[in-house]
Design an enzyme around this catalytic site. Structure first.
Site: not given
Ligand code: GLA
Length: 405
Positions: A161, A195, A217
């Site tokens: 992440d 992202w 997300d």
């Protein structure tokens, strides 16, 4: 001797000062990591986050692995069982990462062994910062140690992440973990979850990634944003994928995030479109629902054979949007063997008849095409000149067209 040390220190300091002043991309010549040979088609599996968040434990994960097998999802191609954030709680005195002893009393190795015993592969989650998005320990400064631990446990997939990593340069941060994974000698799919902030489609492959998230997300909505604009509905994500198709291919995929199919926030018509659109995008197909209690409709969507075949086509081409009018659009994906998948989507709030000229889809206006309905898995009447579909609101059709011999 002392002078040489002093000179060395000066050169280093000078280098750091210059480095800090330069954009990250210009600092050091970056060595592209070679292909690791994995994910030749978009990875397929299940991940705990969309449905369970931090509410995970080893019984839940084992139940999902069991369901993958008993429902036929495994046979349909779903392979990776990925435990997302919140499995980890601390490091021991030697810096070794520790799983939550209350939720995972058997430990991650035993869980990986169980997943493997079901004929599946095991995935895990970490973060290049000091902490993960849920403030569990991240891998910063422990990359090689963590990779070695994962390999010992039998990990086959790492989702990495981007929380608490704001002071890091993205490409080298991901490349470090990629190097650490490779150093273990175990084949581990590397999923970059940055992202889309630093356009990872431009460097994710060089950094050793097999897939990279292109947006923040997903949430379980057809359209609209949540969490102060950070979460995106299916169509909001879709709009950000067009134009990224040249960056995807065997071994390296754009990742528009995991599936919400079956989580309850959309109609089955919308879930069908979500799934079919992800297939057109050659997206990783990572189910995010509770597989142990899904409806027959959800299972039918997730196991739709011809839709999965479009996603997994060995040519590895990501589809693109060739027609866009208010409320309607057509996506086209080249397939191996000269076939083309065509998806027509009614994004509007009412029923519509949607047509598109084949010439606008990169196909020949004069050729007759054999047509197959990919949901129904049935041949249709041959198509020439144009395609037309009657579509309720948010419905889609997906046809495979092959030039007639
Ligand atoms: C980020 C990721 C999600 C999920 C959570 C876990 O938001 O984008 O997919 O992994 O962190 O905390």
């Amino acid at each position: 001797m002392a002078l040489r040390r002093w000179m060395t220190a000066l050169v280093l300091l000078f280098g750091l000062a210059i480095g800090a002043a330069l954009p990250a991309s210009a600092q050091i010549a970056f060595k592209p990591r070679p292909d690791n040979g994995l994910a030749k088609t978009p990875p397929m599996g299940w991940n705990s986050w969309n449905k369970f968040g931090c509410n995970i434990d080893e019984a839940t994960i084992r139940a999902q692995a069991d369901a993958l097998v008993s429902t036929g999802l495994k046979d349909a191609g779903y392979t990776y069982v990925v435990v997302d954030d919140c499995w980890q709680v601390a490091r021991d005195a030697d810096g070794n990462i520790q799983a939550d002893p209350k939720r995972f009393p058997g430990g991650m190795k035993a869980l990986a062994d169980y997943v493997h015993s079901r004929g599946l592969k095991f995935g895990i989650y970490s973060d290049p910062g000091n902490g993960t998005c849920q403030d569990r320990p991240g891998s910063r400064g422990h990359e090689y140690q963590d990779a070695a631990t994962y390999a010992r446990w039998g990990v086959d997939y790492l989702k990495y992440d981007w929380c608490n990593a704001e002071d890091l340069a993205a490409r080298p941060a991901y490349a470090t973990m990629s190097d650490a994974l490779r150093a273990t000698g175990r084949p581990i799919v590397f999923s970059i979850c940055e992202w889309g902030i630093h356009q990872p489609w431009k460097w994710g492959k060089e950094a050793g990634g097999n897939l990279w998230r292109t947006t923040f997300d997903i949430w379980d909505h057809w359209s609209g944003r949540g969490n102060h604009g950070l979460w995106l509905g299916v169509t909001d994500i879709l709009d950000k994928q067009n134009g990224l198709e040249s960056f995807a291919g065997p071994g390296h995929w754009n990742d528009p995030d995991m599936l919400e199919v079956g989580n309850g926030g959309m109609t089955d018509t919308e879930y069908r479109a979500h799934f079919a659109l992800w297939a057109m995008l050659a997206a990783p197909l990572v189910a995010g629902n509770d597989l142990a209690s899904m409806s027959p409709q959800t299972l039918a969507i997730l196991t739709a054979k011809d839709i999965i075949a479009i996603d997994q086509d060995p040519l590895g081409k990501q589809g693109r949007r060739l027609v866009k009018r208010p409320g309607e659009e057509v996506w086209v994906k080249p397939l191996s063997g000269g076939a083309t998948a065509v998806l027509v989507l009614n994004r509007s709030g009412e029923t519509r008849k949607v047509s598109a000229a084949l010439a606008d889809l990169g196909l020949s206006a004069d050729t007759a095409y054999q047509a197959r309905d990919a949901w129904a898995q049935k041949p249709l009447a041959p198509v020439k000149g144009a395609i037309t579909a009657d579509l309720p609101s948010h419905a889609s059709i997906i046809w495979v067209l092959t030039p007639k011999a």
